[in-house]
Design a protein around this motif. Structure first.
Motif, mmCIF file in Angstrom:
data_model
loop_
_atom_site.group_PDB
_atom_site.id
_atom_site.type_symbol
_atom_site.label_atom_id
_atom_site.label_comp_id
_atom_site.label_asym_id
_atom_site.label_seq_id
_atom_site.Cartn_x
_atom_site.Cartn_y
_atom_site.Cartn_z
ATOM 1 N N ILE A 1 40.537 39.192 40.163
ATOM 2 C CA ILE A 1 39.648 39.793 39.177
ATOM 3 C C ILE A 1 39.591 38.920 37.936
ATOM 4 O O ILE A 1 40.616 38.400 37.476
ATOM 5 N N ALA A 2 38.390 38.732 37.409
ATOM 6 C CA ALA A 2 38.180 37.888 36.226
ATOM 7 C C ALA A 2 37.427 38.672 35.160
ATOM 8 O O ALA A 2 36.519 39.448 35.478
ATOM 9 N N TRP A 3 37.818 38.470 33.922
ATOM 10 C CA TRP A 3 37.106 39.085 32.801
ATOM 11 C C TRP A 3 37.254 38.207 31.576
ATOM 12 O O TRP A 3 38.131 37.345 31.503
ATOM 13 N N TRP A 4 36.359 38.402 30.609
ATOM 14 C CA TRP A 4 36.490 37.722 29.320
ATOM 15 C C TRP A 4 36.899 38.753 28.263
ATOM 16 O O TRP A 4 36.664 39.947 28.414
ATOM 17 N N GLY A 5 37.487 38.269 27.186
ATOM 18 C CA GLY A 5 37.874 39.158 26.087
ATOM 19 C C GLY A 5 39.045 38.583 25.318
ATOM 20 O O GLY A 5 39.587 37.527 25.652
ATOM 21 N N GLY A 6 39.435 39.293 24.271
ATOM 22 C CA GLY A 6 40.561 38.878 23.458
ATOM 23 C C GLY A 6 41.880 39.391 24.010
ATOM 24 O O GLY A 6 41.932 40.008 25.081
ATOM 25 N N GLN A 7 42.957 39.160 23.267
ATOM 26 C CA GLN A 7 44.283 39.519 23.743
ATOM 27 C C GLN A 7 44.442 41.017 23.934
ATOM 28 O O GLN A 7 45.095 41.477 24.878
ATOM 29 N N GLU A 8 43.849 41.805 23.049
ATOM 30 C CA GLU A 8 43.947 43.261 23.186
ATOM 31 C C GLU A 8 43.349 43.707 24.517
ATOM 32 O O GLU A 8 43.948 44.526 25.235
ATOM 33 N N ARG A 9 42.183 43.169 24.871
ATOM 34 C CA ARG A 9 41.558 43.527 26.147
ATOM 35 C C ARG A 9 42.414 43.054 27.312
ATOM 36 O O ARG A 9 42.571 43.777 28.302
ATOM 37 N N GLN B 1 45.300 39.656 41.410
ATOM 38 C CA GLN B 1 45.487 38.306 40.870
ATOM 39 C C GLN B 1 44.493 38.159 39.728
ATOM 40 O O GLN B 1 43.283 38.222 39.943
ATOM 41 N N THR B 2 44.989 37.988 38.514
ATOM 42 C CA THR B 2 44.130 38.097 37.335
ATOM 43 C C THR B 2 43.744 36.740 36.755
ATOM 44 O O THR B 2 44.509 35.779 36.811
ATOM 45 N N SER B 3 42.535 36.699 36.175
ATOM 46 C CA SER B 3 42.046 35.489 35.496
ATOM 47 C C SER B 3 41.383 35.877 34.181
ATOM 48 O O SER B 3 40.162 35.814 34.041
ATOM 49 N N PRO B 4 42.176 36.309 33.176
ATOM 50 C CA PRO B 4 41.581 36.616 31.872
ATOM 51 C C PRO B 4 41.153 35.345 31.168
ATOM 52 O O PRO B 4 41.715 34.263 31.371
ATOM 53 N N SER B 5 40.130 35.455 30.330
ATOM 54 C CA SER B 5 39.593 34.277 29.647
ATOM 55 C C SER B 5 38.868 34.705 28.385
ATOM 56 O O SER B 5 38.465 35.865 28.254
ATOM 57 N N GLY B 6 38.706 33.776 27.458
ATOM 58 C CA GLY B 6 37.813 34.006 26.335
ATOM 59 C C GLY B 6 36.374 33.849 26.800
ATOM 60 O O GLY B 6 36.104 33.377 27.906
ATOM 61 N N ILE C 1 36.395 40.517 42.085
ATOM 62 C CA ILE C 1 35.768 41.369 41.064
ATOM 63 C C ILE C 1 35.514 40.509 39.833
ATOM 64 O O ILE C 1 36.421 39.845 39.328
ATOM 65 N N VAL C 2 34.278 40.527 39.352
ATOM 66 C CA VAL C 2 33.899 39.670 38.232
ATOM 67 C C VAL C 2 33.245 40.501 37.139
ATOM 68 O O VAL C 2 32.305 41.257 37.403
ATOM 69 N N GLN C 3 33.777 40.396 35.925
ATOM 70 C CA GLN C 3 33.086 40.975 34.784
ATOM 71 C C GLN C 3 31.855 40.109 34.528
ATOM 72 O O GLN C 3 31.957 38.912 34.317
ATOM 73 N N LYS D 1 21.428 48.254 25.971
ATOM 74 C CA LYS D 1 21.755 47.131 26.845
ATOM 75 C C LYS D 1 23.036 47.414 27.624
ATOM 76 O O LYS D 1 24.001 47.943 27.060
ATOM 77 N N PRO D 2 23.024 47.088 28.898
ATOM 78 C CA PRO D 2 24.302 47.133 29.611
ATOM 79 C C PRO D 2 25.296 46.214 28.910
ATOM 80 O O PRO D 2 25.039 45.020 28.748
ATOM 81 N N GLY D 3 26.408 46.790 28.464
ATOM 82 C CA GLY D 3 27.386 45.969 27.755
ATOM 83 C C GLY D 3 27.979 44.905 28.649
ATOM 84 O O GLY D 3 28.228 43.776 28.236
ATOM 85 N N MET D 4 28.206 45.285 29.889
ATOM 86 C CA MET D 4 28.720 44.364 30.892
ATOM 87 C C MET D 4 28.641 45.050 32.246
ATOM 88 O O MET D 4 28.446 46.264 32.329
ATOM 89 N N PHE D 5 28.772 44.259 33.276
ATOM 90 C CA PHE D 5 28.790 44.782 34.637
ATOM 91 C C PHE D 5 30.099 44.381 35.312
ATOM 92 O O PHE D 5 30.782 43.459 34.871
ATOM 93 N N PHE D 6 30.389 45.040 36.421
ATOM 94 C CA PHE D 6 31.349 44.526 37.376
ATOM 95 C C PHE D 6 30.579 44.176 38.641
ATOM 96 O O PHE D 6 29.863 45.012 39.203
ATOM 97 N N SER D 7 30.706 42.944 39.068
ATOM 98 C CA SER D 7 30.080 42.480 40.298
ATOM 99 C C SER D 7 31.169 42.124 41.304
ATOM 100 O O SER D 7 32.322 41.878 40.932
ATOM 101 N N ILE D 8 30.796 42.099 42.576
ATOM 102 C CA ILE D 8 31.729 41.765 43.647
ATOM 103 C C ILE D 8 31.223 40.520 44.361
ATOM 104 O O ILE D 8 30.035 40.405 44.667
#
Length: 467
Positions: free
Chosen positions: A70-78, A99-104, A124-126, A340-347
């Motif tokens: 799963i991958a998403w973007w965001g800051g440390q709090e997220r 298995q996570t892939s957080p990113s800015g 799973i992709v933000q 506006k859709p703030g974000m989606f989850f795609s597969i």
């Protein structure tokens, strides 16, 4: 350069030097953090695996172990609370680990494009509205309609228009996970010190220009800290106010015919920069290097910032006095704003059928479960489920800014029109061209007329090539 600009630039350079030092070992640090997150989730799974079948409320006998990337973007709090979510989900579904892939935000879609091209996209992709068409059209993400049809993803409490915003060419490319509205965040203390009245939702562009100019003249702050160039949604809004669309229905060309619209828009930006009310490109680069919590509107070095409706919530810990207002309107009050859709989850399309099903189940849990939203607490934007919105509003768990955000969105809907179609394939190139042409004017390399004409030529070529 204004005193404020110098202060911001100095801070940004210090931040950049620190980032440079970190970057020397950055990839390893990120990998270690990702691995550690995965291990934490796996450990939770192993602990839960010791639970008897009678005690496990969610796992079914015979469930095979599944690891979802799963991958998403965001800051440390997220990043922190998302890991808590994943750990909780694993505790309830012992066969699922992550298995996570957080990113800015910066670089997120560059990395994703590389992964997609290599057939190694996370399960799973933000996903963002800016890019969902691109990934849908190149076949990288799967159709989620079957998972709605079979009840895996429950949309009973989601507005069909909102979840339908992820539909591309007859397929649901992403499940909307939050909603937001283009807005202006403002610092009431800065406005008061400049003698500027706090704006209402029916304020006009003329009033906005006057307010920004007065703030610059009366204080050492910028009128607005952004220069509109990194968010093409502002241009989309401006074009829609003139009764036109930014893109044609077939996404093969610009939708408006008169370049005077863009010329007027560039002239407004250029005039504000010349007055010191809006940062020039160099100043804005320095501002952009700062963290969200240190942006000028937070620190009292700017009156306004254009962003999304959850920005004040994100920085509430640094400044809880910021307020929201919708973007300026035309004199005739044309409704051009949209939810506006703030974000989606795609597969990922490359995921196995088993993983796709498991991913869809997780997305449903993320959107519809109270326990998940007790942790999320609207940080990703306004929840799309009306049941969850009502639950959180009555729970007493929301902060002051989160309550204000819910109220703001409810009020802003009154000045909204139908949402535009998802951005076309090639939007990343178009956004770069948008900034480049405006900067050409601000640097004195082109006239607004030449920049508007070149923008049309380049964007039409990009659209024709990608759609």
């Amino acid at each position: 350069m204004r005193k404020t600009g110098k202060k911001i630039l100095s801070a940004a350079l210090v931040a950049a030097m620190a980032a440079s030092v970190t970057a020397c070992g950055g990839s390893a640090g990120t990998a270690d953090k990702t691995t550690e997150s995965a291990k934490t989730t796996e450990t939770a799974a192993k602990v839960t695996e010791g639970t008897s079948k009678e005690e496990s409320s969610s796992a079914e006998a015979g469930d095979e172990p599944i690891t979802l990337s799963i991958a998403w973007w965001g800051g440390q709090e997220r990043n922190d609370y998302t890991q808590k979510l994943l750990d909780l989900y694993t505790s309830e579904h012992p066969n699922i680990t992550f298995q996570t892939s957080p990113s800015g935000w910066d670089g997120y879609f560059d990395k994703l494009a590389t992964q997609a091209a290599a057939g190694a996209m996370p399960d799973i992709v933000q996903m963002d509205y800016l890019y969902i068409s691109t990934y849908a059209n190149n076949g990288s993400i799967t159709d989620l309609k079957p998972y709605i049809d079979d009840g895996t993803i429950d949309v009973a409490n989601i507005d069909p228009v909102l979840y339908g915003s992820g539909e591309i060419n007859g397929k649901l490319a992403g499940m909307v996970a939050s909603s937001s509205i283009l807005s202006f965040t403002y610092n009431p203390e800065v406005l008061a010190s400049a003698g500027v009245k706090e704006p209402a939702m029916d304020w006009t562009w003329a009033e906005f220009i006057e307010d920004c100019t007065q703030i610059a003249d009366k204080t050492e702050a910028f009128g607005i800290e952004t220069n509109f160039t990194d968010n093409i949604n502002m241009l989309n809004y401006y074009v829609r106010q003139r009764g036109e669309n930014l893109f044609s229905d077939d996404n093969k060309s610009l939708g408006y015919q008169d370049d005077a619209i863009l010329v007027d828009y560039i002239n407004m930006i250029s005039s504000l920069v010349d007055k010191g009310a809006m940062p020039n490109p160099d100043q804005y680069a320095a501002i952009s290097a700062l963290g969200k919590e240190s942006f000028p509107v937070v620190t009292g070095d700017a009156g306004f910032r254009n962003d999304w409706s959850n920005y004040a919530t994100i920085v509430e810990g640094s400044n809880d006095t910021l307020k929201l207002v919708t973007p300026p309107m035309t004199e005739d009050k044309t409704k051009a704003l949209w939810v506006k859709p703030g974000m989606f989850f795609s597969i990922a399309e490359t995921s196995s059928d088993e993983k796709k099903k498991a991913a869809a189940e997780f997305i449903d849990w993320f959107i519809n479960s109270e326990e998940a939203n007790d942790i999320i607490l609207a940080e990703r934007g306004t929840p799309v489920s009306s049941a969850i919105r009502n639950y959180l509003s009555e729970s007493g768990k929301l902060t002051k800014k989160q309550v204000e955000m819910f109220s703001f969105v409810d009020d802003a809907v009154t000045v909204c029109a139908d949402a535009p179609a998802p951005d076309p394939a090639g939007i990343s190139e178009i956004s770069e061209t948008y900034q480049t042409e405006i900067y050409n004017v601000l640097y004195g390399n082109k006239t607004p007329e030449k920049a508007a004409a070149d923008f049309r030529t380049t964007v039409n070529e990009i659209l024709e090539r990608n759609n």
